[in-house]
Design an enzyme around this catalytic site. Structure first.
Site, PDB file in Angstrom:
ATOM      1  N   GLU A 152       4.428   0.433  -6.010  1.00  0.00           N
ATOM      2  CA  GLU A 152       4.060   1.860  -5.004  1.00  0.00           C
ATOM      3  C   GLU A 152       4.730   2.953  -3.961  1.00  0.00           C
ATOM      4  OE1 GLU A 152       1.729   0.415  -3.634  1.00  0.00           O
ATOM      5  OE2 GLU A 152       1.876  -2.015  -4.192  1.00  0.00           O
TER       6      GLU A 152
ATOM      7  N   MET B  34       0.927  -0.950  -0.336  1.00  0.00           N
ATOM      8  CA  MET B  34       0.059   0.311   0.074  1.00  0.00           C
ATOM      9  C   MET B  34       0.646   1.387  -0.273  1.00  0.00           C
ATOM     10  SD  MET B  34      -2.699   1.130  -0.422  1.00  0.00           S
ATOM     11  CE  MET B  34      -3.139   3.046   0.113  1.00  0.00           C
TER      12      MET B  34
HETATM   13  N1  0A1 Z   1      -3.561   0.725  -3.729  1.00  0.00           N
HETATM   14  C1  0A1 Z   1      -2.635  -1.016  -4.068  1.00  0.00           C
HETATM   15  C2  0A1 Z   1      -3.389  -1.294  -3.373  1.00  0.00           C
HETATM   16  C3  0A1 Z   1      -4.097  -1.535  -2.235  1.00  0.00           C
HETATM   17  C4  0A1 Z   1      -5.897  -1.889  -2.331  1.00  0.00           C
HETATM   18  C5  0A1 Z   1      -6.641  -2.443  -0.745  1.00  0.00           C
HETATM   19  C6  0A1 Z   1      -5.511  -2.681   0.077  1.00  0.00           C
HETATM   20  O1  0A1 Z   1      -6.043  -2.600   1.533  1.00  0.00           O
HETATM   21  C7  0A1 Z   1      -7.208  -4.086   1.583  1.00  0.00           C
HETATM   22  C8  0A1 Z   1      -4.718  -2.734   0.009  1.00  0.00           C
HETATM   23  C9  0A1 Z   1      -3.737  -2.227  -1.360  1.00  0.00           C
HETATM   24  C10 0A1 Z   1      -1.819  -1.184  -4.218  1.00  0.00           C
HETATM   25  O2  0A1 Z   1      -2.180  -0.962  -6.079  1.00  0.00           O
HETATM   26  O3  0A1 Z   1      -0.935  -1.327  -4.749  1.00  0.00           O
HETATM   27 ZN    ZN Z   2      -1.771   0.391  -6.398  1.00  0.00          ZN
END
Ligand code: 0A1
Ligand code: ZN
Length: 877
Positions: free
Chosen positions: A301, A266
């Protein structure tokens, strides 16, 4: 059964919020059972004068509520299960909210939770509302400050976003830290970590000469396993400066690895939180694929810092704005770090397996969805991978230079904003002067287009007429489709392998050897002139669009392209197409009860691949692996898991028999005595040697078991170890158990490595695997509360095409049972596991009925989560 059906949220209903929260000062007093969160927010009215202030909040205990320092009388506010409503608030005021939460009781891993005694957060997409009452939507950008207070001995490390501005000791063995993040951000990018962690440290000097401290925090003892991630991070930071002109913006960049995490990682501003599976690596514990994944995810990330954090999404329907773009960026990085050709093959394989499958089934949705019940369910291959393919097509259409101009404009125009996909596309139109009206359909129409190519050669006029025809099938909620703008990259190959120039009728200069045609109509004809001989069409090179390219061709022509196409990607493509044709025929034979025989044309073509294997090890390895069973199932109606398995085994055995010496020679030659390095060339060498092992053990006989065991015992790295075990897991010979026991004992204290041990057993084609998986669920290392453990065992089993689809339904029953139990613990993960049933309609009536029954039993479960309600309802729909 749910009585209150969860409601869908629609893009068309988007409205800007009536208030904005401009600043928020958070104060956490951490304890596992009852953490106290005090939030002080500056709230300003931006819309309707009479609107009450509605804040999102879930599973919170409200302790105090004050406006400009005065308690809000009870009659003026209402607490419901998902929100807090305050009537008659001023236009500009300070709101104090004090809540109490229980991180220890939080098994959903959304909001603030404990992972092995470490406090950590996951707020995307809607986790912040489990921390405090807030306008928890991405179009509210606020400046955050975070004070954390905790017991110093148990939680010596206290982290949040931004820069550390103050820290110190407090009475009673407690201490605090104060973090400030100067960049306004949506709540989903908030993060907090507190625990007893070790770290490694480095430094990066940015292109303008600023020094940035880099830190990676891990469990004590794991520090040496974080060095590859650190190295990847520095390379990613440099790459983003060089390729996109993007510089890092805070004084410190931190990554924390935790063991319990719902996804991969994340991108919280300045404080990325990672699933330890995609961060920790050492030669003894990580495979080459793990290394490549770590490099890619660290970059992904980090790249979000600009594509996601500095410029974020207006609402969750725009998710692909940040995800599609960031996947495209990380793919570019990996291509530059490794072999671009092999990276493209890997990405296309993944796209076909996951995205094409999704797009062809009941969960199909546009890259920009129009509605959702649980947004968690839309972190999909469509939003991520098809989203990235769309960016790739844009780049193809405007060329590298146009692409850089458009992205420069995007960063300049929208820095600090929460924007839409429409605004992204507009930057391409404005920077490159192109009309992308029709192109926008890629975001709106679901489904995978089919592009059928038919060529006709006229020897007398030396003209080659190529007809391209596109079709797009109906998908849920979208019965009628419009034609799309599809870039079709192609070449024409002479029988000798020479590339023929592509001159279109009417052009006066000799054309290039490869070009991109733009298909915009349902059907178009392109006439190439001065074509010396009847060519072999090489269509859709590097998969120039996320489409099925259908090019009718004889097996002999496919095999010619497989060895002679000038484009390596399409050599691989021709091999896959030939293998698919052959395997589907063999599966039909197997279905009628006759033992299928390997096709001679394909087997001969493999001889050619082997002869050239030394040119590019990783590429040769890709050429040698026929399509997987699940991929073949998508093409057989109805899919017959046993017949497919029998056919694929027979093809591998037939190939192995014919080329035994070549496989043996290569296997011996590729052995490397030197020290392990994770670079792409060494990984490619290991990969090819390990593919040879697959063929050399294809008979699954006693000699195969001995060879596999020897491969395992002599391995000096994890990649080779798991390959030895993967061969043994197919066999019932006496070598199997001791090797697995040896591996278990060696890594008994290493959960990430035991995950591999679990997955290998769950992936076995042997008949007893279901009983074995049930037994492994009792193993002390298995833990329903840790998503990595569940994915390693149950996820791997659902990917075991042969045994998941066991004719008596016992595989379905096992997975459904786990999903039902998991839902009350972790609904996000439960809903993702349910994707195992996504394609239930591809199979025979009996299996369909068995799967439908399981889906129904999940849907009828009492207390069902909105997540699982949404996916099961759509699947059954
Ligand atoms: N934005 C992160 C993906 C992600 C989405 C939800 C999460 O927890 C519920 C955790 C990570 C990525 O694209 O890496
Ligand atoms: Zn992402």
């Amino acid at each position: 059964m749910r009585t209150d059906e969860p409601r869908a949220i629609h893009l068309k209903d988007y409205r800007a919020p009536d208030f904005r929260i401009a600043t928020i000062d958070l104060d956490f007093v951490l304890t596992p059972e009852d953490t106290r969160v005090a939030a002080k927010m500056r709230v300003q009215r931006t819309g309707d004068r009479s609107a009450p202030l509605v804040l999102d909040g879930e599973q919170l205990k409200l302790l105090a509520l004050r406006i400009d320092g005065a308690d809000v009388p009870q009659a003026r506010y209402r607490v419901e299960s998902e929100r807090l409503t305050i009537d008659s608030v001023p236009d500009d005021f300070v709101l104090d909210v004090i809540t109490e939460i229980s991180p220890e009781a939080n098994t959903s891993l959304e909001g603030l939770y404990l992972s092995k005694g470490i406090f950590c957060t996951q707020c995307e997409p809607e986790g912040f509302r489990r921390i405090t009452y807030y306008i928890d939507r991405p179009d509210n950008l606020a400046v955050f400050s975070t004070r954390i207070e905790a017991d110093k001995q148990q939680y010596p490390v206290l982290l949040s976003n931004g820069n550390l501005v103050h820290s110190g000791d407090l009475p009673d063995g407690r201490h605090f830290a104060l973090w400030q993040d100067p960049f306004p951000k949506p709540s989903y990018l908030f993060a907090l970590v507190a625990g007893n962690l070790g770290h490694i440290e480095d430094e990066f000097v940015t292109m303008s000469g600023r020094r940035v401290a880099l830190r990676i925090y891990v469990e004590h003892g794991n520090e040496p396993r974080a060095t590859y991630a650190m190295d990847s991070l520095k390379r990613a930071m440099r790459w983003d400066e060089e390729k996109y002109g993007r510089e890092y913006d805070l004084d410190i960049f931190m990554i924390v690895a935790v063991s319990a995490f719902n996804f991969g990682a994340m991108e919280n501003k300045g404080l990325n939180i990672f699933n330890d599976k995609v961060l920790l690596a050492s030669p003894e514990t990580a495979t080459d694929d793990d290394y490549a994944r770590i490099e890619g995810v660290v970059a992904h990330e980090y790249f979000h810092n600009w594509t996601g954090d500095r410029i974020t999404c207006r609402d969750w329907f725009q998710l692909s704005l940040k995800e599609g773009l960031t996947v495209f960026r990380d793919a570019g990085f990996s291509a530059d770090m490794r072999s671009a050709g092999v990276k493209r093959i890997e990405d296309v394989k993944f796209l076909r397996m996951r995205q094409f499958q999704e797009d062809g089934g009941p969960l199909a949705h546009p890259v920009q969805p129009q509605s959702y019940i649980a947004i968690d369910n839309f972190y999909t291959a469509t939003v991520y991978e098809k989203g990235a393919e769309i960016i790739g097509m844009l780049k193809t259409l405007v060329d590298d230079e146009g692409y850089r101009k458009a992205t420069d404009l995007y960063f300049e125009r929208h820095d600090g904003q929460a924007v839409t996909i429409e605004e992204w596309v507009k930057c391409f139109e404005d920077a490159c002067g192109r009309d992308l009206k029709q192109f926008r359909l890629w975001y709106r129409q679901a489904g995978t287009p089919t592009v059928e190519a038919n060529g006709a050669y006229d020897a007398a006029t030396k003209k080659y007429a190529l007809t391209l025809k596109q079709t797009l099938p109906p998908t849920p909620g979208q019965p009628d489709k419009q034609p799309m703008q599809i870039p079709v990259r192609l070449g024409l190959v002479a029988k000798s392998g020479r590339a023929l120039p592509l001159t279109l009728e009417g052009e006066n200069a000799i054309g290039p050897e490869e070009r991109v045609l733009e298909l915009t109509q349902p059907e178009q004809r392109f006439i190439f002139v001065d074509v010396d001989e009847e060519p072999l069409p090489s269509i859709g090179r590097r998969l120039s669009a996320p489409a099925h390219f259908k090019v009718p061709m004889t097996a002999a022509d496919r095999s010619a392209l497989m060895s002679r196409d000038t484009d390596p990607f399409n050599r691989w493509e021709a091999g896959q197409a030939l293998a698919t044709d052959v395997l589907l025929e063999m599966a039909d034979t197997a279905k009628s009860g006759v033992a299928p025989r390997a096709d001679a044309i394909y087997v001969d073509a493999i001889g050619d691949v082997l002869a050239r294997a030394e040119e590019d090890h990783a590429f040769a390895a890709e050429m040698l692996v026929p399509p997987g069973e699940a991929e073949l199932a998508l093409k057989m109606k109805p899919a017959d898991p046993e017949a497919i398995h029998t056919a694929r085994e027979a093809l591998i055995r037939g190939t192995a028999e014919k080329h035994r010496e070549a496989f043996q020679a290569l296997y011996a030659k590729l052995e490397s005595g030197g020290a392990f390095t994770p670079d792409a060339a060494s990984a490619g060498r290991r990969r090819l040697r390990n593919v040879c092992l697959r063929y050399l053990t294809a008979q699954d006989d006693e000699a195969s078991a001995r060879l596999a065991d020897q491969h395992y015992r002599t391995a000096t790295n994890m990649t080779d170890m798991v390959t030895g075990l993967a061969a043994l897991t197919r066999m019932e010979w006496p070598e199997r158990e001791p090797a697995f026991a040896h591996f278990h004992d060696r890594f008994a204290n290493d959960p990430l490595v035991l995950d591999k041990w679990m997955s290998l057993q769950a992936g076995s084609p042997l008949a007893g695997v279901i009983a074995q998986v049930r037994q492994l669920m009792q193993h002390p290392a298995y833990d329903t509360k840790n998503p990595n453990r569940v994915r390693a065992l149950i996820g791997a089993f659902s990917a075991n095409h042969l045994r998941f689809h066991e004719a008596d339904g016992s595989g379905y029953a096992l997975v459904a049972e786990v999903i039902r139990a998991l839902d009350s613990i972790n609904p996000q993960v439960a809903a993702r596991m349910a994707a195992a049933f996504e394609n239930w309609r591809l199979y025979d009536d009996k299996r369909q009925e068995l799967m439908r029954t399981e889906l129904d039993s999940i849907r009828k479960q009492s207390g069902l989560s909105a997540n699982l309600f949404e996916v099961t309802t759509k699947m059954l729909g």
